[in-house]
Design a protein around this motif. Sequence first.
Motif, PDB file in Angstrom:
ATOM      1  N   THR A 207       0.833  -1.191   0.000  1.00 51.30           N
ATOM      2  CA  THR A 207       0.000   0.000   0.000  1.00 51.30           C
ATOM      3  C   THR A 207       0.876   1.253   0.000  1.00 51.30           C
ATOM      4  O   THR A 207       2.105   1.181   0.068  1.00 51.30           O
ATOM      5  N   ARG A 208       0.236   2.423  -0.068  1.00 53.96           N
ATOM      6  CA  ARG A 208       0.965   3.692  -0.052  1.00 53.96           C
ATOM      7  C   ARG A 208       1.574   3.900   1.332  1.00 53.96           C
ATOM      8  O   ARG A 208       0.856   3.850   2.330  1.00 53.96           O
ATOM      9  N   THR A 209       2.871   4.139   1.371  1.00 57.56           N
ATOM     10  CA  THR A 209       3.582   4.159   2.649  1.00 57.56           C
ATOM     11  C   THR A 209       4.523   5.350   2.707  1.00 57.56           C
ATOM     12  O   THR A 209       5.184   5.687   1.712  1.00 57.56           O
ATOM     13  N   HIS A 248      -2.009   5.818  10.317  1.00 56.89           N
ATOM     14  CA  HIS A 248      -2.659   6.010   9.018  1.00 56.89           C
ATOM     15  C   HIS A 248      -3.172   7.442   8.917  1.00 56.89           C
ATOM     16  O   HIS A 248      -3.701   7.993   9.882  1.00 56.89           O
ATOM     17  N   THR A 249      -2.993   8.012   7.735  1.00 48.31           N
ATOM     18  CA  THR A 249      -3.443   9.368   7.451  1.00 48.31           C
ATOM     19  C   THR A 249      -4.124   9.389   6.096  1.00 48.31           C
ATOM     20  O   THR A 249      -3.918   8.479   5.264  1.00 48.31           O
ATOM     21  N   THR A 255      -5.836   6.590   1.663  1.00 49.37           N
ATOM     22  CA  THR A 255      -5.213   6.276   2.943  1.00 49.37           C
ATOM     23  C   THR A 255      -3.735   5.966   2.731  1.00 49.37           C
ATOM     24  O   THR A 255      -3.370   5.180   1.851  1.00 49.37           O
ATOM     25  N   PHE A 256      -2.917   6.587   3.546  1.00 47.95           N
ATOM     26  CA  PHE A 256      -1.472   6.353   3.539  1.00 47.95           C
ATOM     27  C   PHE A 256      -1.080   5.822   4.919  1.00 47.95           C
ATOM     28  O   PHE A 256      -1.534   6.331   5.948  1.00 47.95           O
ATOM     29  N   GLN A 257      -0.229   4.794   4.936  1.00 47.88           N
ATOM     30  CA  GLN A 257       0.288   4.315   6.214  1.00 47.88           C
ATOM     31  C   GLN A 257       1.661   4.944   6.469  1.00 47.88           C
ATOM     32  O   GLN A 257       2.514   4.989   5.588  1.00 47.88           O
ATOM     33  N   MET A 371       4.746  19.505   4.472  1.00 52.37           N
ATOM     34  CA  MET A 371       5.639  18.352   4.338  1.00 52.37           C
ATOM     35  C   MET A 371       4.844  17.077   4.039  1.00 52.37           C
ATOM     36  O   MET A 371       5.242  16.265   3.191  1.00 52.37           O
ATOM     37  N   LYS A 372       3.725  16.891   4.706  1.00 47.29           N
ATOM     38  CA  LYS A 372       2.895  15.714   4.433  1.00 47.29           C
ATOM     39  C   LYS A 372       2.371  15.739   3.004  1.00 47.29           C
ATOM     40  O   LYS A 372       2.401  14.717   2.293  1.00 47.29           O
ATOM     41  N   THR A 373       1.895  16.900   2.552  1.00 44.65           N
ATOM     42  CA  THR A 373       1.389  17.005   1.183  1.00 44.65           C
ATOM     43  C   THR A 373       2.476  16.706   0.161  1.00 44.65           C
ATOM     44  O   THR A 373       2.252  15.980  -0.825  1.00 44.65           O
ATOM     45  N   LYS A 374       3.665  17.222   0.391  1.00 41.56           N
ATOM     46  CA  LYS A 374       4.764  17.000  -0.558  1.00 41.56           C
ATOM     47  C   LYS A 374       5.162  15.535  -0.603  1.00 41.56           C
ATOM     48  O   LYS A 374       5.415  14.969  -1.680  1.00 41.56           O
ATOM     49  N   ALA A 375       5.228  14.885   0.559  1.00 45.18           N
ATOM     50  CA  ALA A 375       5.602  13.473   0.591  1.00 45.18           C
ATOM     51  C   ALA A 375       4.564  12.619  -0.126  1.00 45.18           C
ATOM     52  O   ALA A 375       4.915  11.699  -0.890  1.00 45.18           O
ATOM     53  N   CYS A 376       3.276  12.892   0.090  1.00 45.71           N
ATOM     54  CA  CYS A 376       2.234  12.117  -0.575  1.00 45.71           C
ATOM     55  C   CYS A 376       2.235  12.346  -2.079  1.00 45.71           C
ATOM     56  O   CYS A 376       2.058  11.397  -2.866  1.00 45.71           O
TER      57      CYS A 376
END
Length: 703
Positions: A207-209, A248-249, A255-257, A371-376
């Motif tokens: 999954t997306r991690t 999870h976010t 959903t990203f773990q 930072m979360k947006t950029k990583a995703c």
Amino acid sequence: SKATVSVLNWTQHTTPLRRARRRPGRPPSPPFFYSSPPTMKLYNFKEIAVVPKSKDFVDVVLSKTQRKTPTVVHKGYQITRIRAFYMRKVKFTQKNIHDKLTGVLEAFPRLDDIHPFYAELLNVLYDRDHYKAALGRLNTCRHYIDQLGREYVRLLKYGDSLYRCKQLKRAALGRMATLLGKLDDSLGYLEQVRQHLSRLPSIDPNTRTLLVCGFPNVGKTSFLNKVTRADGDVQNYAFTTKSLFVGHTNYRFMTFQVIDTPGVLDKKPSELSTIEMQSITALAHLKATVMYFMDLSCECGHTIDQQVSLFKNISPLFSGKPLLVVLNKCDVIPFSQIDGSDQEMIKEAVEEAGAEMVECSTLHDVGIGEMKTKACEMLMAHRQETKVRGKKYNDIENRIYCAMPDQRDEKARPSMVPPSVLRERQMKAEGVEFPKKVLEKELEQEGGGPGVYSHDLRKHYMLENDEWKYDIMPEFINGKNIRDWIDPDIDQRLAELEAEEDARLEELAANPAPEQFELNSVNKEILDEIRHKVGLMKQANHDKRTTTRGKLGKVQEAVERHAALIHKDRAFVEGERTRGRKRTRGDDDEDDEFEVRQERSASRGAGADLQDRTRSKSTIRSNSKTRFFSNAPASRDRGVSMSKLGGLKSGSQQLRAFAMAKKKTKTLARDSRMGESDRHHFDMKPKWAFSGKMSSNGNRHSR
């Protein structure tokens, strides 16, 4: 181990994930936009059953054999029946042990069938060789027990007596129990592995991690707590996190773990501990966006040079993955205020790895969302690019055809633009500021806030005339408009009804009603007498009715009959006793009292008679001390007839019968007064707890 050294060989590329081979006859997997690609077998480690100790294993197996197979055999039976009796026990025990060992072997994951991440994690935590050796011992023991069962069944076919068959059975079960006893260490080790596996987090390798790594105490767990609902322990000392933690976010309805790894120190691969090896395993086998955290304030206890050195040493594990370098604790010292040499060193390392760099502060929530947006976004772009580079993309692209319609005429069909948009564009071109639309939320804040401001819902009605918006609306009942059922001449009709009512009232006032019929003195006496008799009848019926609640109706009637009979017998015996002697003044008084009681009982009914008898019972008992109530033999009471005693021998039996009835009535009365809140726990003895086979010494084996 060798596997550990292969994972820690950072100077070479990481081992790619092994692809699942497609079995012959299985249809190919659907395209990637319909479902995820074929994955390795995943295990739910929390469903593994408890592994018993060897002693408990033997007790369970032998107990089941004793319960599920026959237990009675005699030497007088035919030898074929005796052989079948003991062969059944050996076969049942062998099959039971085989099934239980097979369940243990199938419950634990096979390292060759699961994802390489889980396989390597098991190797780091429990040692692959020790794990396989323990499962191998169980498999070997299962094979030996199957072989023992077949051999002893073959020997039992030639048993010539009950004694020899029994000894062969004992030898077979004893050898099987001995083999199970040798598995004590392996079963104990597997039980510890099971307990640890059940505490591992549920990580999906496909999954997306987002994978967080770096030195200890640089803010990794704080970031996990900020972007997810996880609650990791945060302390100001190193290695607070000793295992992998998962949160999870959500981002764009996906959903990203987020995996928080333990800190890693800049050491040789052979010197890393088990805690640090978990981070290395996750970096080597998980496809994720790697977020390498650095502490520019050096409050973690490690300098910037050491953090950059670790980044370069583990950079081979970042190959083929999006990389984001996070400069944490910018609230203490931002990147622009550190030494120039350190800035150049960090920029050079980031450029060599092809990563991006961001600043944040997990303490004050500075830059966390960006930072979360950029990583995703980096992870989604990387996954899309990987799919495009794959072979499936070319196969799908060749099957896609984009149809373009031909122009049918010369008529222009421009796109429809709302007038408000055209007006806004025109005003912007002229340099005039377009008026901003007042939102309902702003009106609510101006009007006093929620609970005070009332939204106007009618101002958006689309009617032919805007003046109709605030007109009074008709009411509806049962889906019908009340206005449709109102008579237009209702006022005139109401006036007519009122006039008719006034006319009738005037007519009644002019012609009063005749006087009511009045009773004379004779009729009044007759009426009073009738009412008095009706009252007496009601009272008699009420006295006859039982007053006991619940299930005491019939019992109370029986008790009343017994009491009346006993009272009558006492009166009869008293008369017989005084018949031969001289009558006295007291006797006349008693006779008069008895006659008065009889008259009173006849007038008031059975209920009042019973009360009088009960009231006078104590007087009679105290005054009549005769042989009738003594323990004298029945031969002395010959003068009393059996019909007077209700079929009993003597008056003592009558009293005993009355006492027994009264005792029985107490329990019934108590039950009749029992309500919903009263509880009674019966002495229940369930069959399963008190049934079983008896052993030779008299003990019962409960199931």
